[in-house]
Design an enzyme around this catalytic site. Structure first.
Site, PDB file in Angstrom:
ATOM      1  N   ILE A 354      -4.280   6.810   0.556  1.00 46.57           N
ATOM      2  CA  ILE A 354      -4.044   6.033   1.779  1.00 46.57           C
ATOM      3  C   ILE A 354      -2.681   5.356   1.782  1.00 46.57           C
ATOM      4  CG2 ILE A 354      -6.498   5.624   2.225  1.00 46.57           C
ATOM      5  CD1 ILE A 354      -6.207   2.888   0.929  1.00 46.57           C
ATOM      6  N   GLY A 357       2.783   3.059  -3.504  1.00 51.24           N
ATOM      7  CA  GLY A 357       3.454   1.832  -3.890  1.00 51.24           C
ATOM      8  C   GLY A 357       4.610   2.107  -4.827  1.00 51.24           C
ATOM      9  N   VAL A 362      -1.889   4.993  -3.830  1.00 54.45           N
ATOM     10  CA  VAL A 362      -3.014   4.102  -3.520  1.00 54.45           C
ATOM     11  C   VAL A 362      -4.103   4.951  -2.865  1.00 54.45           C
ATOM     12  CG1 VAL A 362      -3.770   2.011  -2.338  1.00 54.45           C
ATOM     13  CG2 VAL A 362      -1.405   2.195  -3.157  1.00 54.45           C
ATOM     14  N   LYS A 377      -5.218   1.073  -6.653  1.00 59.02           N
ATOM     15  CA  LYS A 377      -3.792   1.268  -6.918  1.00 59.02           C
ATOM     16  C   LYS A 377      -3.641   1.917  -8.290  1.00 59.02           C
ATOM     17  CE  LYS A 377      -1.831  -2.539  -4.221  1.00 59.02           C
ATOM     18  NZ  LYS A 377      -0.907  -3.690  -4.267  1.00 59.02           N
ATOM     19  N   ASP A 470       7.492 -12.231  -1.864  1.00 62.34           N
ATOM     20  CA  ASP A 470       7.641 -11.013  -1.052  1.00 62.34           C
ATOM     21  C   ASP A 470       6.764 -11.098   0.195  1.00 62.34           C
ATOM     22  OD1 ASP A 470       8.616  -8.555  -0.338  1.00 62.34           O
ATOM     23  OD2 ASP A 470       7.365  -7.405  -1.722  1.00 62.34           O
TER      24      ASP A 470
END
Length: 609
Positions: A354, A357, A362, A377, A470
């Protein structure tokens, strides 16, 4: 195993969890052996090719025979040597090619088949276990129901029998009292009334419970109302497979070992990164020491005597207090249990990819135990150990937090490669894509509610001295009910004084979302997160537009240093834009706290129709 009739078959012990564990251990050992064979063959092919090349090069150096003439014995000998050298070179090269295209290639196919077989076996075993448990539970419930019905029938029959027995005893006593004589004469009314009352008294006296009835009644009270299942045969800890041992931490990065070992003699066992080896890590004299557990002839040892399994080896070292090695003198004292968050890879069913990263792909997935939807992940196996340690930083941060606006950690899979971080699956996707696709249909009050969710999550992180570093729309997730959750804690840090000093360049820093003091001096704090929250507000009310669209990162830094700021989005309420401007104050101390931001957004939302 051999049957009683002499034929070969599978032992019933293989049906047990212990048999399953032993089968998995055997499969793992065979795969490690096959991998070792493949590496050995590949090295042999490489060596033969290099040696053949060197021999060919030597055969070309025919300078020694020049000038002696073709009939010179020495020249003829030299020609024979170079000819044989060239022949040997061709033979070695041919052998290397045959080995590479034949056994080595087939060995690679065999390894892949065995890996697939191991995966299929594990899945089938899990499925059979679930079906067995389900069927077993259904049978037990059915038997329980039948037992309860029979117990009720038995109790009812016993009561009827006791009542009938009492009536019979009363009648017998009455007959004995009357005797065989003539019937009594007719009584007067008074006598009859007296007789009736006497008869009632006798009947009342007949109801008095005897000692035996009382005993039966009391024993019935204390009799258990259900039967207990027979005790299960427990498996000693030392006989359980390695992956079930509490002190086995799987593919734990070496950098994290020091944090877990706190007292001298503390130890754990882990899988070596990048190698098919097991490592015993022990704290001794204030330093973590790492010992490779040697494996030869299916026996494990650091040195000296070998044991059939690593649990047996560890049990022996703990009980005997024998030093790991004579030279080190290190003695095992206390096993450090694995984290409660650790999951086995077999606990997961992976779905489709989906996303992607910085560390790997992921996937969507489910927990086998209860079908909980999760996001998985993964960390690429080829990454160096220090990068893998950074990958687990996100899980380390999230273990401590629980808030409705912070994405929830389910667990980590570090028992083997690849390493996984397992989190709740937020099915609405990331906030930035949501704004760009759904934003035009959303009411202003909904947008205010969603940024309020973000402020609530950041207020919670601020109270925990966690700096996100972030914060952006791309790193927030949206549930199906439009609840926003803060995610992507890969750059997050915890600082007791609320300030984190970063080192290194700006290669990974999102410049257009980062506060000036963080870009200039590497000084991160909750105040720098507030600056990023101002950019998040701007993204929200511009419905997913990119900030500073016509400026490069360097131009953006210069623009902000000169006092430039983003303009008010077209549909943004004035009160929200004033809050953005407060978040973008150049001096960190002049920016509002997340608590104040949350309260202000709640107030704006209440005022807005």
């Amino acid at each position: 195993a051999a049957r009683a009739d002499g034929t070969m078959g599978f032992s019933s012990e293989l049906c047990s969890p212990q048999g399953h564990g032993a089968e998995q251990q055997m499969q793992e050992a065979e795969l490690r052996l096959l991998e070792g064979m493949r590496k050995w063959m590949a090295q042999r092919v490489k060596s033969d090719r290099e040696y053949a090349g060197l021999l060919h090069h030597m055969s070309l150096q025919d300078g020694g025979g020049r000038g002696t003439g073709p009939y010179s014995p020495i020249s003829q000998s030299w020609a024979e040597i170079t000819s044989q050298t060239e022949g040997l070179s061709r033979l070695l090269r041919q052998h290397a090619e045959d080995l590479n295209s034949g056994p080595l290639s087939k060995l690679g196919l065999l390894i892949r088949e065995r890996q697939q077989l191991r995966k299929t076996y594990s899945e089938q075993w899990q499925q059979l276990q679930q079906e067995l448990t389900k069927t077993h539970n259904q049978d037990i419930e059915k038997l329980k129901s039948q037992y309860r019905a029979l117990a009720r029938d038995s109790a009812q029959a016993r009561r009827k029998y006791q009542e009938a027995s009492k009536d019979k005893d009363r009648d017998k006593a009455k007959l004995e009292q009357l005797g065989p004589g003539e019937p009594p004469p007719v009584l007067l009314l008074q006598d009859d009334r007296h007789s009736t009352s006497s008869s009632e008294q006798e009947r009342e006296g007949g109801r008095t419970p005897t000692l035996e009835i009382l005993k039966s009644h009391i024993s019935g009270i204390f009799r258990p109302k259900f039967s207990l299942p027979p005790p299960l045969q427990l498996v000693p800890e030392v006989q359980k497979p390695l992956h079930e041992q509490l002190w086995y931490h799987g593919a734990l990065p070496r950098a994290e070992v020091a944090e877990l070992l706190t007292h001298s003699g503390d130890f754990l066992v882990r899988e070596s990164q990048g190698k098919q080896e097991y490592v015993l890590s022990v704290l001794w004299d204030g330093q973590p020491r790492h010992f490779i557990i040697q494996s030869a002839d299916n026996l494990y040892r650091p040195e000296g005597d070998g044991f059939a399994s690593i649990p047996l080896l560890v049990d022996h070292l703990l009980r005997s207090q024998q030093p790991l090695t004579k030279k080190s003198g290190i003695v095992l004292n206390r096993a450090v249990p694995k984290d409660k968050w650790v999951l086995n890879h077999e606990d997961l069913v992976l779905g489709e990819q989906i996303g992607r990263g910085n560390f790997g792909e992921v996937f969507s997935g489910r927990l086998r135990a209860d079908n909980t939807l999760v996001a998985v992940k993964s960390c690429r196996e080829t990454l160096p150990p220090d990068i893998k340690a950074k990958f687990l930083q996100e899980a380390k941060i999230l273990k401590q937090y629980s808030h409705p606006n912070i994405v929830r950690l389910i667990g980590v899979c570090t028992q083997k490669q690849p390493i996984y971080i397992v989190m709740e699956l937020v099915q609405g996707g990331d906030f930035l894509t949501f704004l760009r696709t759904e934003g035009a249909r959303l009411r202003m009050k909904t947008l205010l509610q969603m940024v309020g969710d973000a402020a609530a999550g950041m207020e919670y992180l601020e109270s925990k001295c966690c700096i996100h570093r972030d914060l952006a729309a791309r790193n927030c997730l949206v549930t199906e009910k439009n609840v926003l959750k803060i995610s992507d804690f890969g750059m997050s840090r915890e600082a007791a004084d609320g300030i984190y000093a970063a080192s290194g360049g700006l290669r990974q820093v999102p410049v257009k979302w980062t506060a000036p003091e963080a870009l200039n001096y590497g000084r991160y704090s909750s105040e720098s997160d507030v600056w990023s929250f101002g950019i998040l507000l701007w993204e929200t009310f511009s419905l997913g537009a990119s900030p500073y669209p016509n400026l490069s990162n360097q131009q953006t830094r210069e623009f902000v240093e000169k006092g430039g700021r983003l303009p008010c989005p077209e549909l943004c309420p004035d009160a929200v834009f004033r809050l953005m401007e407060q978040c973008w104050a150049y001096e960190p101390g002049q920016r509002p706290s997340f608590s104040a931001i949350y309260q202000e957004l709640q107030s704006i939302r209440k005022r807005h129709r």
